[in-house]
Design an enzyme around this catalytic site. Structure first.
Site, PDB file in Angstrom:
ATOM      1  N   ARG A 222       0.855  -1.186   0.000  1.00 48.22           N
ATOM      2  CA  ARG A 222       0.000   0.000   0.000  1.00 48.22           C
ATOM      3  C   ARG A 222       0.890   1.234   0.000  1.00 48.22           C
ATOM      4  O   ARG A 222       1.990   1.217   0.577  1.00 48.22           O
ATOM      5  CB  ARG A 222      -0.873   0.027   1.256  1.00 48.22           C
ATOM      6  CG  ARG A 222      -1.981  -1.000   1.262  1.00 48.22           C
ATOM      7  CD  ARG A 222      -3.121  -0.593   0.321  1.00 48.22           C
ATOM      8  NE  ARG A 222      -4.263  -1.477   0.388  1.00 48.22           N
ATOM      9  CZ  ARG A 222      -4.603  -2.355  -0.567  1.00 48.22           C
ATOM     10  NH1 ARG A 222      -3.877  -2.477  -1.664  1.00 48.22           N
ATOM     11  NH2 ARG A 222      -5.679  -3.092  -0.432  1.00 48.22           N
ATOM     12  N   HIS A 270      -1.615   0.943  -9.642  1.00 51.17           N
ATOM     13  CA  HIS A 270      -2.313   0.004  -8.753  1.00 51.17           C
ATOM     14  C   HIS A 270      -3.085  -1.049  -9.558  1.00 51.17           C
ATOM     15  O   HIS A 270      -4.291  -1.237  -9.369  1.00 51.17           O
ATOM     16  CB  HIS A 270      -3.255   0.763  -7.797  1.00 51.17           C
ATOM     17  CG  HIS A 270      -3.569   0.007  -6.541  1.00 51.17           C
ATOM     18  ND1 HIS A 270      -3.658   0.593  -5.301  1.00 51.17           N
ATOM     19  CD2 HIS A 270      -3.838  -1.299  -6.339  1.00 51.17           C
ATOM     20  CE1 HIS A 270      -3.962  -0.322  -4.395  1.00 51.17           C
ATOM     21  NE2 HIS A 270      -4.071  -1.484  -5.005  1.00 51.17           N
TER      22      HIS A 270
END
Ligand code: GLV
Length: 307
Positions: A222, A270
């Site tokens: 993340r 992502h």
């Protein structure tokens, strides 16, 4: 009894069809569709809806993604089970991306990208895979699946996790005490940790200083794991040689952010691994069946640990 699907319409249509076939007695409710809130036992979503307390009989909250850090834990009523997405599609995509990233960093593809801009035909020295040590921060399902794919290349494989693990062909380290020894022997560091209060900011100047000079980073965790300023400094001072990032903070990364133009950085938006509705629907159905039968759920989150 109802299942509330709170995500995009395209994936919803696929879920609806598979649910109708596999669990015809469970009412499938898409976003905006009317439902008696008391009937909702299961909810699949990316973030916790503001009106979650309406569903007084909710038993399981499914994340549509592999992570659950986007859930504000204290907004989820205590008795509700939280489940992260464990499904073949995500696992396969992560195996692909990690393999791609490791080979990109191992074979100097970022340096060649820069050389190509200069029309420079310049071979670079590369060690044999057996001399490039790969280290995984985080040894969960996704990391272990990626490790299996990497084995044939003969990279020395190591990993670090919070609690002790044993994995065939992998040198496993654990706990705060095991981190320094792990980092000292890692040439390409892969971050596949969950984001928790303990791991936020873990990829920082102190950690980079414990890696061998010229180490590389593949970040598929993340954005908030990484101190981006410290990364740029480590790259500029040669402590790190290259980084491939699939996650940033914030996302999207603003156009003016220096990481975009950095010659030693590759960025993807992502996309390393994305929930695939066909396989994910079957995983959720399997979990609902297990729940109805009083069995353990796959991907059940320990709410005190946060993953
Ligand atoms: C993506 O990052 C996910 O959590 O599935």
């Amino acid at each position: 009894m109802a299942f509330l699907f709170n995500s995009d319409a395209a994936r919803g249509a696929i879920f609806r069809e598979i649910f109708a076939r596999e669990l015809p007695d469970l009412q499938f409710v898409g976003p905006g569709q009317p439902v008696d809130p008391d009937k909702v036992r299961y909810l699949l979503t990316w973030t916790v809806p503001a009106d979650i307390s309406r569903y007084r009989n909710l038993e399981v909250l499914f994340s549509i993604g592999a992570g659950i850090d986007q859930f504000k834990q204290d907004s989820v009523p205590e008795p509700v089970a939280v489940v992260r997405m464990v499904e073949d599609g995500i696992i396969r995509m992560m195996q692909e991306y990690v393999t791609l990233g490791i080979l990109t960093l191992h074979r100097e593809m970022l340096a060649y990208r820069e050389l190509q801009k200069q029309c420079a035909w310049q071979p670079l020295a590369v060690p044999q895979a057996a001399r490039r040590r790969i280290g995984f921060l985080g040894l969960g399902i996704l990391a272990q699946a990626a490790i299996e794919r990497l084995k044939p290349f003969q990279f020395p494989l190591a990993g670090w996790s919070r609690s002790k693990k044993q994995i065939d062909g992998v040198t496993c380290h654990h706990g705060t005490d095991g981190l320094a020894a792990f980092l000292a022997e890692t040439d390409i560091l892969v971050c596949l940790l969950p984001l928790t209060d303990e791991t936020r900011g873990i990829l920082n100047a102190d950690l980079f200083s414990q890696l061998p000079a010229g180490a590389r980073l593949l970040h598929v965790g993340r954005g908030a794991h990484l101190d981006q300023t410290a990364l740029i400094e480590a790259l500029d001072h040669g402590r790190l040689a290259a980084a491939m990032l699939d996650v940033t903070d914030p996302e999207p990364l603003p156009a003016e952010h220096p990481l975009w133009q950095h010659p030693k950085v590759a960025i993807t938006p992502h996309i390393a691994s994305v929930t695939q509705p066909e396989t994910a629907a079957h995983s959720v159905i399997e979990n609902i069946r297990r729940h109805l039968a009083g069995k353990n759920l796959i991907g059940l989150v320990d709410r005190t640990r946060g993953y």
